[in-house]
Design a protein around this motif. Structure first.
Motif, short mmCIF file in Angstrom:
data_model
loop_
_atom_site.label_atom_id
_atom_site.label_comp_id
_atom_site.label_asym_id
_atom_site.label_seq_id
_atom_site.Cartn_x
_atom_site.Cartn_y
_atom_site.Cartn_z
N PHE A 201 0.84 -1.19 0.00
CA PHE A 201 0.00 0.00 0.00
C PHE A 201 0.88 1.24 0.00
O PHE A 201 2.10 1.16 0.19
N SER A 202 0.24 2.38 -0.25
CA SER A 202 0.98 3.64 -0.22
C SER A 202 0.51 4.45 0.98
O SER A 202 -0.64 4.37 1.41
N GLN A 203 1.43 5.24 1.50
CA GLN A 203 1.15 6.10 2.64
C GLN A 203 1.81 7.43 2.31
O GLN A 203 3.03 7.58 2.45
N GLY A 204 1.03 8.39 1.82
CA GLY A 204 1.61 9.62 1.29
C GLY A 204 2.37 9.28 0.02
O GLY A 204 1.83 8.71 -0.91
N LYS A 205 3.65 9.62 -0.01
CA LYS A 205 4.49 9.29 -1.16
C LYS A 205 5.23 7.97 -0.98
O LYS A 205 5.98 7.56 -1.85
N ALA A 206 5.08 7.33 0.14
CA ALA A 206 5.80 6.09 0.44
C ALA A 206 5.05 4.87 -0.09
O ALA A 206 3.83 4.82 -0.09
N ILE A 207 5.83 3.89 -0.54
CA ILE A 207 5.29 2.59 -0.94
C ILE A 207 5.75 1.60 0.12
O ILE A 207 6.95 1.51 0.43
N ILE A 208 4.81 0.86 0.68
CA ILE A 208 5.12 -0.07 1.77
C ILE A 208 4.79 -1.49 1.35
O ILE A 208 3.69 -1.77 0.87
N LEU A 209 5.77 -2.37 1.52
CA LEU A 209 5.62 -3.80 1.23
C LEU A 209 5.66 -4.55 2.54
O LEU A 209 6.60 -4.39 3.33
N VAL A 210 4.65 -5.38 2.80
CA VAL A 210 4.56 -6.12 4.06
C VAL A 210 4.56 -7.62 3.76
O VAL A 210 3.77 -8.11 2.95
N TYR A 211 5.45 -8.32 4.44
CA TYR A 211 5.54 -9.78 4.34
C TYR A 211 5.30 -10.34 5.74
O TYR A 211 5.99 -9.97 6.69
N ASN A 212 4.32 -11.23 5.89
CA ASN A 212 3.97 -11.81 7.19
C ASN A 212 4.42 -13.26 7.27
O ASN A 212 4.46 -13.97 6.27
N ALA A 213 4.72 -13.69 8.48
CA ALA A 213 5.01 -15.09 8.82
C ALA A 213 6.01 -15.74 7.87
O ALA A 213 5.77 -16.79 7.30
N ILE A 214 7.16 -15.11 7.70
CA ILE A 214 8.22 -15.68 6.89
C ILE A 214 8.92 -16.75 7.72
O ILE A 214 9.38 -16.49 8.82
N LYS A 215 8.95 -17.96 7.21
CA LYS A 215 9.52 -19.08 7.96
C LYS A 215 11.00 -19.31 7.62
O LYS A 215 11.63 -20.18 8.18
N ASN A 216 11.52 -18.51 6.73
CA ASN A 216 12.90 -18.63 6.32
C ASN A 216 13.82 -18.16 7.45
O ASN A 216 13.64 -17.08 7.99
N HIS A 217 14.80 -18.96 7.84
CA HIS A 217 15.71 -18.60 8.93
C HIS A 217 17.04 -18.07 8.41
O HIS A 217 18.04 -18.14 9.10
N SER A 218 17.03 -17.56 7.20
CA SER A 218 18.24 -16.94 6.65
C SER A 218 17.86 -15.55 6.12
O SER A 218 16.75 -15.08 6.35
N ASP A 219 18.77 -14.91 5.45
CA ASP A 219 18.49 -13.58 4.90
C ASP A 219 17.28 -13.65 3.98
O ASP A 219 17.10 -14.61 3.23
N PHE A 220 16.47 -12.59 4.04
CA PHE A 220 15.26 -12.50 3.21
C PHE A 220 15.48 -11.40 2.18
O PHE A 220 15.82 -10.27 2.54
N SER A 221 15.29 -11.72 0.91
CA SER A 221 15.50 -10.75 -0.17
C SER A 221 14.23 -10.50 -0.95
O SER A 221 13.45 -11.42 -1.21
N VAL A 222 14.05 -9.25 -1.31
CA VAL A 222 12.93 -8.84 -2.16
C VAL A 222 13.54 -8.19 -3.40
O VAL A 222 14.36 -7.28 -3.30
N THR A 223 13.14 -8.67 -4.56
CA THR A 223 13.60 -8.09 -5.82
C THR A 223 12.43 -7.37 -6.46
O THR A 223 11.36 -7.95 -6.65
N MET A 224 12.64 -6.10 -6.77
CA MET A 224 11.59 -5.27 -7.37
C MET A 224 12.12 -4.70 -8.68
O MET A 224 13.20 -4.11 -8.72
N TYR A 225 11.36 -4.91 -9.74
CA TYR A 225 11.70 -4.32 -11.03
C TYR A 225 10.94 -3.01 -11.15
O TYR A 225 9.73 -2.97 -10.93
N VAL A 226 11.65 -1.95 -11.48
CA VAL A 226 11.05 -0.63 -11.57
C VAL A 226 11.37 0.00 -12.93
O VAL A 226 12.43 -0.25 -13.50
N THR A 227 10.43 0.81 -13.41
CA THR A 227 10.60 1.51 -14.67
C THR A 227 10.65 3.00 -14.41
O THR A 227 9.69 3.56 -13.86
N PRO A 228 11.75 3.68 -14.77
CA PRO A 228 11.82 5.13 -14.59
C PRO A 228 10.81 5.85 -15.48
O PRO A 228 10.65 5.51 -16.65
#
Length: 170
Positions: free
Chosen positions: A117-144
């Motif tokens: 969701f967005s909050q003002g000009k911010a974009i917020i990504l929420v991930y719940n109940a991640i069971k991974n016990h190592s580093d968590f990565s999010v890859t986002m493709y963006v178009t200028p």
């Protein structure tokens, strides 16, 4: 034997422009070097993906790493990768702020967030109940969407932010 006077004789139908001839001569002398310099910059990533463009930043408390390209081209998709260490809370909240929403259009996000969701000009990504016990990565493709310099911020779980800039060529 021709004299110097005969060398500068103007031929009928030929209109020489001394300034243009001088420019052409200078361009021949330096043009190849300029072309090689531009080619070296392009291969090095000064205009897009490459050695000078690829960047990595980490926030102050080492809870977030960001991988991105400093230089990009308008309407050409680029990649942002955000990596956070294992969180005991199981909830991962990434916040993209600053010039990001004004200058970039988010595309494919992997893995898909549970909520976005967005909050003002911010974009917020929420991930719940991640069971991974190592580093968590999010890859986002963006178009200028606009050319020029954009200064954006990214943060993780309300921790210290990472400020980063990107320059988009038209």
């Amino acid at each position: 034997m021709a004299s110097l006077k005969d060398e500068h004789k103007v031929l009928p139908g030929v209109n020489e422009n001394r300034a243009a001839l001088t420019f052409e001569e200078r361009f021949r002398q330096f043009g190849f070097a300029v072309l090689l310099f531009i080619l070296a910059l392009a291969l090095g990533g000064f205009f897009s993906t490459g050695y000078f463009s690829t960047a990595q930043k980490e926030n102050n408390n080492h809870t977030l790493r960001l991988y991105y390209e400093r230089f990009g081209r308008l309407q050409t998709e680029g990649k942002l990768k955000m990596t956070a260490p294992f969180s005991n809370s199981g909830e991962y909240v990434f916040r993209l702020d600053g010039d990001f929403s004004d200058n970039f259009q988010p595309g494919n996000i992997s893995p898909q967030p549970d909520r976005m969701f967005s909050q003002g000009k911010a974009i917020i990504l929420v991930y719940n109940a991640i069971k991974n016990h190592s580093d968590f990565s999010v890859t986002m493709y963006v178009t200028p969407t606009t050319p020029g310099k954009a200064v954006s911020r990214v943060s993780f779980n309300n921790g210290p932010e990472i400020r980063f800039w990107q320059f988009i060529y038209p």
